[in-house]
Design an enzyme around this catalytic site. Structure first.
Site: not given
Ligand SMILES: [Zn+2]
Length: 296
Positions: A84-85, A187, A215-217, A237-238, A240
């Protein structure tokens, strides 16, 4: 039967055909990777296990490939391992060499042309191993984090929404396999815009052939996620959400133990909670029961 780790292309093609999204869940060690796969198995869902730059030092790239491959053999679902990223092209290259079937190169904080050049080079490398590449245009901000690479952006916290025409051009010149879009999420625990920019998403989907990534869902209402999936999001993407459960579990264990806990007990708790949380996400994303029983 055992199966190798698959690329994004293989795991997202059925999602494109059937209109659901596959969850990409961030692992940090063998236990959390196992929890993610166990949850997906219970839901009969394909799954993407992600390793980010923050998690990379926990096990390293080569160990991660070996451990996730070994664990995946215990399950009868498609598993993609995805970096990722990564903002560091050398790290992306190292991941490809270590056997990652999929990577994200993130040069989205740089000007579009530079982003395209960096991404194009990674796509060329990935083609040699058959790996897939995700990249981002526009910028999904990291309000709670400051990283060295963010210094290239004038304001690291601030998202820039994806411009549909720029997205179309970017996908064409880079040859990427999946595109991360900025449509109002952020995010971390920051909720971003209250309402996602669905009109923008629909316009990007109309112009771009490859699967789109959200991203940031974390913190988004399930209805908003489902609407985004209706409009073409195929990977969510999960990170946090999972990190918070990990931290809460440790904090509770520490409190209950009055300053001490037995590590294995806490890790078992984390695994159970990660399985439950991952299953809830899979339900929202619509990938539940997408794996047809192959008759043992
Ligand atoms: Zn992201």
């Amino acid at each position: 039967m055992t199966r190798p780790l698959v690329s994004l292309r293989e795991i997202l093609a059925p999602a494109e055909a059937d209109g659901y999204a596959v969850g990409a869940f961030i692992m940090c060690n063998a236990e959390t990777a196992d929890a993610i796969m166990a949850a997906a198995q219970q839901e009969k869902s394909p799954v993407i296990v992600m390793l980010g730059p923050k998690e990379e030092p926990v096990l390293g790239l080569q160990n991660t490939v070996q451990i996730v491959s070994t664990l995946a053999h215990n399950y009868d679902i498609p598993v993609c391992l995805h970096l990722d990223h990564s903002r560091d092209p050398a790290q992306v290259q190292a991941a490809l060499e270590a056997g990652f079937p999929s990577v994200m190169v993130d040069a989205s904080s740089r000007p579009d042309e530079e982003n395209a050049q960096i991404t194009r080079r990674i796509v060329e490398l990935a083609r040699k191993t058959g790996a897939t590449v995700e990249a981002e245009i526009g910028f999904v901000g990291f309000p709670e984090m400051t990283t060295e690479a963010d210094n290239t952006n004038s304001n690291p916290a601030e998202s820039r929404l994806t411009q549909p025409a720029a997205a179309e051009h970017f996908v064409r010149v880079t040859g990427i396999d999946a595109l991360a879009v900025s449509i109002g999420t952020a995010h971390g625990r920051n909720p971003g815009r209250p309402e996602l920019d669905f009109q923008r998403l629909a316009e990007i989907e109309r112009r771009v052939e490859v699967p789109l990534v959200l991203h940031g869902a974390t913190g988004r209402a399930p209805d908003q996620i489902r609407r985004a999936i209706q409009l073409g999001i195929r990977k969510v993407n999960v990170a946090t959400d999972l990190a918070r459960v990990f931290a809460d579990t440790m904090a509770e264990a520490l409190q209950e133990g009055q300053g001490f806990f037995w590590h294995a007990d806490a890790i078992v708790q984390v695994k159970q909670r990660w399985v439950a949380l991952t299953r809830r996400w899979i339900e929202v994303l619509g990938s539940k029961c997408q794996i047809v029983d192959r008759g043992g």
